[in-house]
Every structure is written in C-alpha cells, then in structure tokens.
Design a protein around this motif. Sequence first.
Motif, mmCIF file in Angstrom:
data_model
loop_
_atom_site.group_PDB
_atom_site.id
_atom_site.type_symbol
_atom_site.label_atom_id
_atom_site.label_comp_id
_atom_site.label_asym_id
_atom_site.label_seq_id
_atom_site.Cartn_x
_atom_site.Cartn_y
_atom_site.Cartn_z
ATOM 1 N N GLU A 63 -36.524 -10.669 -10.013
ATOM 2 C CA GLU A 63 -36.684 -10.178 -8.641
ATOM 3 C C GLU A 63 -36.744 -11.337 -7.654
ATOM 4 N N HIS A 64 -37.446 -12.389 -8.025
ATOM 5 C CA HIS A 64 -37.572 -13.557 -7.146
ATOM 6 C C HIS A 64 -36.214 -14.204 -6.897
ATOM 7 N N ILE A 65 -35.465 -14.470 -7.978
ATOM 8 C CA ILE A 65 -34.203 -15.178 -7.783
ATOM 9 C C ILE A 65 -33.160 -14.260 -7.150
ATOM 10 N N ALA A 66 -33.255 -12.942 -7.384
ATOM 11 C CA ALA A 66 -32.328 -12.020 -6.729
ATOM 12 C C ALA A 66 -32.509 -12.070 -5.211
ATOM 13 N N ARG A 67 -33.755 -12.074 -4.757
ATOM 14 C CA ARG A 67 -34.006 -12.146 -3.312
ATOM 15 C C ARG A 67 -33.577 -13.493 -2.740
ATOM 16 N N THR A 68 -33.742 -14.543 -3.530
ATOM 17 C CA THR A 68 -33.294 -15.863 -3.071
ATOM 18 C C THR A 68 -31.789 -15.861 -2.858
ATOM 19 N N MET A 69 -31.043 -15.329 -3.820
ATOM 20 C CA MET A 69 -29.586 -15.289 -3.685
ATOM 21 C C MET A 69 -29.169 -14.443 -2.489
ATOM 22 N N THR A 70 -29.802 -13.302 -2.325
ATOM 23 C CA THR A 70 -29.440 -12.400 -1.229
ATOM 24 C C THR A 70 -29.677 -13.045 0.130
ATOM 25 N N THR A 71 -30.796 -13.724 0.294
ATOM 26 C CA THR A 71 -31.073 -14.346 1.594
ATOM 27 C C THR A 71 -30.273 -15.614 1.812
ATOM 28 N N GLU A 72 -29.761 -16.220 0.733
ATOM 29 C CA GLU A 72 -28.949 -17.423 0.907
ATOM 30 C C GLU A 72 -27.483 -17.112 1.181
ATOM 31 N N MET A 73 -26.918 -16.090 0.482
ATOM 32 C CA MET A 73 -25.481 -15.856 0.657
ATOM 33 C C MET A 73 -25.114 -14.408 0.946
ATOM 34 N N GLY A 74 -26.079 -13.484 0.990
ATOM 35 C CA GLY A 74 -25.841 -12.169 1.552
ATOM 36 C C GLY A 74 -25.422 -11.055 0.624
ATOM 37 N N LYS A 75 -25.364 -11.290 -0.694
ATOM 38 C CA LYS A 75 -24.945 -10.199 -1.575
ATOM 39 C C LYS A 75 -26.008 -9.108 -1.600
ATOM 40 N N PRO A 76 -25.621 -7.831 -1.745
ATOM 41 C CA PRO A 76 -26.615 -6.757 -1.820
ATOM 42 C C PRO A 76 -27.623 -7.024 -2.940
ATOM 43 N N LEU A 77 -28.874 -6.681 -2.687
ATOM 44 C CA LEU A 77 -29.946 -6.998 -3.624
ATOM 45 C C LEU A 77 -29.703 -6.379 -4.994
ATOM 46 N N THR A 78 -29.177 -5.175 -5.031
ATOM 47 C CA THR A 78 -28.917 -4.538 -6.320
ATOM 48 C C THR A 78 -27.918 -5.350 -7.144
ATOM 49 N N GLN A 79 -26.917 -5.933 -6.485
ATOM 50 C CA GLN A 79 -25.938 -6.756 -7.187
ATOM 51 C C GLN A 79 -26.537 -8.096 -7.612
ATOM 52 N N ALA A 80 -27.450 -8.619 -6.825
ATOM 53 C CA ALA A 80 -28.118 -9.869 -7.188
ATOM 54 C C ALA A 80 -28.963 -9.694 -8.449
ATOM 55 N N ARG A 81 -29.652 -8.569 -8.547
ATOM 56 C CA ARG A 81 -30.434 -8.295 -9.763
ATOM 57 C C ARG A 81 -29.505 -8.220 -10.982
ATOM 58 N N ALA A 82 -28.377 -7.547 -10.810
ATOM 59 C CA ALA A 82 -27.422 -7.419 -11.915
ATOM 60 C C ALA A 82 -26.879 -8.779 -12.329
ATOM 61 N N GLU A 83 -26.697 -9.667 -11.368
ATOM 62 C CA GLU A 83 -26.218 -11.016 -11.683
ATOM 63 C C GLU A 83 -27.226 -11.772 -12.539
ATOM 64 N N ALA A 84 -28.492 -11.687 -12.182
ATOM 65 C CA ALA A 84 -29.528 -12.360 -12.965
ATOM 66 C C ALA A 84 -29.576 -11.811 -14.388
ATOM 67 N N ALA A 85 -29.462 -10.503 -14.536
ATOM 68 C CA ALA A 85 -29.498 -9.889 -15.866
ATOM 69 C C ALA A 85 -28.303 -10.335 -16.704
#
Length: 491
Positions: A63-85
Amino acid sequence: MPIATVNPATGETLGTFEPMGPGEIEERLALAHEAFTGQRTTGFPDRARLMLRTAGLLEEDAEHIARTMTTEMGKPLTQARAEAAKCARTMRWYAARAEGLLADEHPDPTDVADSGAARVVVRYRPVGTVLAVMPWNFPLWQVVRFAAPALMAGNTALLKHASNVPRTALYLEELFRRAGWPAGCFQTLLIGSDAVEGVLRDPRVAAATLTGSEPAGRAVAAVAGDEVKKTVLELGGSDPFLVLPTADLARAVETAVTARTQNNGQSCIAAKRFIVHTDVHDAFCDRFTEAMRALVVGDPLDETTEIGPVATERGRADLEELVADALALGARALCGAARPQGAGPGWFYEPTVLTGIGPAMRIHREETFGPVATVYRAADLDEAITLANDTPFGLSSNVWTRDEREMTRCAREIDAGGVFFNGMTASHPAFPFGGVKRSGYGRELSGQGIREFCEVTTVWRSRGRRRRRTRRLVRRPDPAPRGLPGRPAGQ
C-alpha cells in the motif's frame, strides 16, 4: 539541478533531492564491485532466501509503495497495487527457478567425443556489476524484472532511475537492504542523464540494461559499444491490434480499451494502432469509441478512477502536438482530443480515438504515450499485416481471429517480439520479453532474460594421453649350482 518529485495530478512539488556528486558515485561503484567479488560465489539457496525475504517485505509494503508510485507518476492506485503484487510474484518465480535456469549444460556425447574431450560442460557465470537505466512508467516493475534475475545470477546492480520517480528509486534500495542483501548488491544512483556515460565507462561496470526512449537507447548503446560492454535495450513500441472478421467482437473491444489505456496509456507494450478488417470496422469503431468515452478520468488516488494524468507536463504537450498534427492533415476525432473539463490542475488528457490516419501524419510513425488510439481500416489480411509492419517499432502485437490459417500467417509475418492471439499483450516472468527493429534487442524475463546477465563459459577436459601398457619383468635369482660345497645336491 535538484531531482524533484512532482505530483502530476496537481502539479505540486512533493520533494526535492540533490544529485549525487563524483565522490559519492565513486563510493557506490567501489562498493558494488567489492560486493560482486563475494556475491558471485554464494550459492543459489542463499540468494533465493534473500529474494524470498525481499518479496515478503514488498508485499507488506504494497500500500505504501503503491501510493508513492501514484503520487510520483500518476497511475491509478488500483493499478499501482497490482504492479507491486506482480513484482513480488516475479521475485518468487526467480527464487524458485534460477538454479535450474543456470544449471550446467552437457553437450551431446558424440560431439564431446568428436572434439577429443573426456568431458565438456557449458557454465553460466555472472558478468559483474550491471547498470540499469530505467523509466518512470512502471517505476517498480521495470526495475524488478531486471533486478530479480540479475541478483539471482550473482551480479550486483546500480539503478539510475528516471528523475521524476526518486522516492520509488530510494525505496527500492532500502527494500533490498532491509531484506539482508550484502551492502553494495543493489544501490540507487540519484544522478542526472549527463552522469550516465561516466558510470557506464567505468571498468567496474560490466554491462547495462535500459528501458526507455529510442534516443536514450542509442546513447547508451553507443557508449557501451565503444567500451565493448553488453547491453539489453527495451525501447519504444507502437503495437498493432488486429481485429479480423471471425473475432469475438465484444471481447476484442473490451480488451482494446484496457490495452490502450492501461497505465494512463503510457506503456511501451500498449496497443496503439487498431487495424480492423473492413467487414467489422464500423461496428468496432462504434463500440470502441463508446467505451473509451465512458472511462472515468480523475484523481488517481480515487478508487473509481480509470484514467489518471499523463506523468509529465512535457508528455501531455507531446501528445497534444501529435493529435493536432493528425487533425490538421485530415484525421477525424471520434472522441476526446482535448483536455477534460473539471479534471483539476494536473496533466490530464481525454481518452481519444482517431480515424483517417495517413502516412504523412507524425502519429503514423511516432509512439503515442498517452490515452490516444488510432484506428485503421484494412481491406483484407494482406493489408492488415502490411499496416501492422509499417512502423519502425516491433515490440509486440495483438491479433483477434478464430481462423487457424490467419493465426499461422500472423505469427510468421508480423515483425514483433511477441504475437498475442485473442488476448492482451502482457509480460510474465516465464516468457521472454523484448522487441525487434527499433524496439531494441536482447530479452528480459524467463531463462533468456537471466542468461543475458551471464558469461557463457565452455569447460573442456582432455582425455589425456593413454599410457602404454607393458609387461613388468620380474628378475628371479639364479638357482644354486649343483654340487656347491656345503649344500646337498638337489636342495
């Protein structure tokens, strides 16, 4: 010049970092080289234990790194979580399989005998320290798909990440440190592009891998070639998405929307050019346009958002220029082609569908990095394949058909690193990933990917010279002469 984190949904600067100077770069180069001397001799079970621990920590931090990615480059949070997984799964995949993928190979015994050898073994050895120049669009996944195989092979890694995702870059270094990897195994270099050449020319750096634009790839390849160092390049893509008459049109349209707009349309392997047979062209366009127009554009931290902002202000401007050029030369916008109203101060762009594309338009040749799709009408399969190949890129491709003969032709004739039938192009750790033409060379993932960061060594053992076997003569003492004084004859 400071390295900054800017939220693309708001334009707000969230933090700045000073680039590393020559002294700190030297310290990290030395540490990476020193770490390799020890890491190259560790066993696969030890590396696997560390990689599994890294995967576990990443899952805890998702959750932490997903929010970091989203606020840095704008991908939807749901997709950021999927990327981490996905990153954690890939770490586990290599932890379980690296030893087998790099196992010694034994040539055919007939060939071994013909060479005059008693035994021949082909071995894979780590190359050393690998410099990774990585992009911002998948700031976690692009790094992990290099780092997991490279570290499992016994190499060490230096990461030069895109300058707009410094917090993700620093998180990755900290992640590997927390997992217990020895100091120097994985380090982030907070440096600008102008410092990359000096690092790559350093003799302690053995190879480089780059995912990014074609100009960036050419620059790195030129320096690496001058230094005679191996490179793996994954560059741009303008992937075709062919829809033929026997396709399941409903599934094709649904997949087409995801394939074009995943990651806000900022993906090298996203479908970008939709080449549709004339028999189904109009029906596809109607359904595709309706679905693209219905996508929710907005704050990427909102769970309902489907399209967030373009990652940089310059990126949106580039997209607008390509669309404006196409419209000026006769293309028609079925939807979008503008900044959305009320989306906020960030760098948003409406999902867009363009038709009437011609070869004089820039968008016909250049990669579109954003939620913009171009649709072509093809009279038959021959024209569809010709249009698919009419691009300088060749990363991957998608083909929708139920006809086996059409599948055979497309697999044989489309110039791309992958051909995906009746599904969306995606990367998976088990399958090689990479492109042809100006999409780069070399492969990531799978066994091919881990071997890209290895030296291939032939170990040949002679039969030796056969010793000549001779009978050993044992000299026996002569018998005593008959009649010798003091001894009775015959004894």
